[in-house]
Design an enzyme around this catalytic site. Sequence first.
Site, PDB file in Angstrom:
ATOM      1  N   ASP A  12       0.863  -1.183   0.000  1.00  0.00           N
ATOM      2  CA  ASP A  12       0.000   0.000   0.000  1.00  0.00           C
ATOM      3  C   ASP A  12       0.902   1.236   0.000  1.00  0.00           C
ATOM      4  O   ASP A  12       1.687   1.439   0.930  1.00  0.00           O
ATOM      5  CB  ASP A  12      -0.854  -0.068   1.277  1.00  0.00           C
ATOM      6  CG  ASP A  12      -1.732   1.153   1.473  1.00  0.00           C
ATOM      7  OD1 ASP A  12      -1.611   2.126   0.710  1.00  0.00           O
ATOM      8  OD2 ASP A  12      -2.536   1.127   2.424  1.00  0.00           O
ATOM      9  N   ILE A  13       0.767   2.072  -1.017  1.00  0.00           N
ATOM     10  CA  ILE A  13       1.681   3.214  -1.174  1.00  0.00           C
ATOM     11  C   ILE A  13       1.516   4.244  -0.055  1.00  0.00           C
ATOM     12  O   ILE A  13       2.452   4.991   0.225  1.00  0.00           O
ATOM     13  CB  ILE A  13       1.503   3.859  -2.574  1.00  0.00           C
ATOM     14  CG1 ILE A  13       2.763   4.631  -2.977  1.00  0.00           C
ATOM     15  CG2 ILE A  13       0.258   4.733  -2.639  1.00  0.00           C
ATOM     16  CD1 ILE A  13       2.827   4.987  -4.448  1.00  0.00           C
ATOM     17  N   GLY A  19      -9.805   4.233  -5.727  1.00  0.00           N
ATOM     18  CA  GLY A  19      -8.479   3.656  -5.934  1.00  0.00           C
ATOM     19  C   GLY A  19      -7.406   4.264  -5.049  1.00  0.00           C
ATOM     20  O   GLY A  19      -7.649   4.612  -3.886  1.00  0.00           O
ATOM     21  N   VAL A  20      -6.230   4.431  -5.621  1.00  0.00           N
ATOM     22  CA  VAL A  20      -5.091   4.934  -4.852  1.00  0.00           C
ATOM     23  C   VAL A  20      -5.327   6.400  -4.459  1.00  0.00           C
ATOM     24  O   VAL A  20      -4.899   6.839  -3.383  1.00  0.00           O
ATOM     25  CB  VAL A  20      -3.778   4.706  -5.636  1.00  0.00           C
ATOM     26  CG1 VAL A  20      -3.658   5.534  -6.866  1.00  0.00           C
ATOM     27  CG2 VAL A  20      -2.571   4.895  -4.739  1.00  0.00           C
ATOM     28  N   ASP A  21      -6.026   7.151  -5.282  1.00  0.00           N
ATOM     29  CA  ASP A  21      -6.357   8.554  -4.996  1.00  0.00           C
ATOM     30  C   ASP A  21      -7.166   8.647  -3.695  1.00  0.00           C
ATOM     31  O   ASP A  21      -6.833   9.421  -2.784  1.00  0.00           O
ATOM     32  CB  ASP A  21      -7.155   9.111  -6.191  1.00  0.00           C
ATOM     33  CG  ASP A  21      -7.194  10.622  -6.253  1.00  0.00           C
ATOM     34  OD1 ASP A  21      -6.626  11.272  -5.359  1.00  0.00           O
ATOM     35  OD2 ASP A  21      -7.799  11.160  -7.205  1.00  0.00           O
ATOM     36  N   SER A  70      -2.918   4.736 -14.131  1.00  0.00           N
ATOM     37  CA  SER A  70      -3.892   4.482 -15.216  1.00  0.00           C
ATOM     38  C   SER A  70      -4.362   3.027 -15.351  1.00  0.00           C
ATOM     39  O   SER A  70      -5.231   2.764 -16.185  1.00  0.00           O
ATOM     40  CB  SER A  70      -3.341   4.910 -16.598  1.00  0.00           C
ATOM     41  OG  SER A  70      -3.466   6.295 -16.787  1.00  0.00           O
ATOM     42  N   GLY A  85      -5.971   1.097 -13.201  1.00  0.00           N
ATOM     43  CA  GLY A  85      -7.155   0.721 -12.423  1.00  0.00           C
ATOM     44  C   GLY A  85      -8.391   1.236 -13.135  1.00  0.00           C
ATOM     45  O   GLY A  85      -8.748   0.763 -14.221  1.00  0.00           O
ATOM     46  N   TYR A 102      -8.860   3.739 -14.925  1.00  0.00           N
ATOM     47  CA  TYR A 102      -8.621   4.275 -16.269  1.00  0.00           C
ATOM     48  C   TYR A 102      -8.348   3.194 -17.326  1.00  0.00           C
ATOM     49  O   TYR A 102      -8.242   3.512 -18.513  1.00  0.00           O
ATOM     50  CB  TYR A 102      -7.506   5.330 -16.247  1.00  0.00           C
ATOM     51  CG  TYR A 102      -7.962   6.694 -15.751  1.00  0.00           C
ATOM     52  CD1 TYR A 102      -9.284   6.915 -15.356  1.00  0.00           C
ATOM     53  CD2 TYR A 102      -7.073   7.771 -15.687  1.00  0.00           C
ATOM     54  CE1 TYR A 102      -9.703   8.160 -14.897  1.00  0.00           C
ATOM     55  CE2 TYR A 102      -7.494   9.029 -15.240  1.00  0.00           C
ATOM     56  CZ  TYR A 102      -8.800   9.220 -14.848  1.00  0.00           C
ATOM     57  OH  TYR A 102      -9.218  10.453 -14.409  1.00  0.00           O
TER      58      TYR A 102
END
Length: 181
Positions: free
Chosen positions: A16-17, A38-40, A123, A125, A127
């Site tokens: 996990d970033i 998502g990550v955002d 991009s 996920g 996208y």
Amino acid sequence: MEFEAYGRKVEVIHGDITKVEADAIVNAANEGLRGGGGVDGAIHRAGGGAIMAECRKIGRCPTGSAVITTAGRLPARYVIHAVGPIWRGGNSGEPELLRSAYETSLRLAKEHGLKSIAFPSISTGAYGFPLEKACPIAIKAVLDHLAGKTSLERVIFVLFTKDDYETYVNQARDLLSGRAS
Ligand code: AR6
């Protein structure tokens, strides 16, 4: 998995970033810098409102570019919000725009004198950019940057799934055996 390229470290990790300690972590953002899933979503949730406050001041970021903000409560110092392309079949400039999103992030890190940066798989996920196509673009953009003059000493690719992690490790091995010392 850890590799060396041009005297710098390239790491590929599964995780996990938002937990990664690096000078900057990169977010897979949208043009409106509005946050999302998502990550955002994970970055804004873990980092707190200070990140969105700076995003609102900046306003927008075109596809293929990136902007930098505080990392709020995250262990990183900065978040670089990079906007990758939405996949539309591959003939709408998607590879070039994806490369440009990585290049702009790396350039911002260098301009801020950062030593380490962590990337998610931009991009691939929501996208829809196929991971097998996105992965070599990401790795090549990083290797080309590291081949030049840069403050960066460590680049970390953080993959959220085991499959994505394995694809990255195999690609990194192939690409690095061909070019870096
Ligand atoms: N750490 C690392 N990687 C993650 C994490 C995490 N915590 N969570 C998800 N991923 P996506 P995109 C991976 O959809 O395709 C958002 O709503 C995930 O498995 O986050 O660029 C934005 O607001 C995938 O491999 O980003 C935009 O509107 C990768 O991150 C849009 O989605 C990217 O998936 C951007 O879409």
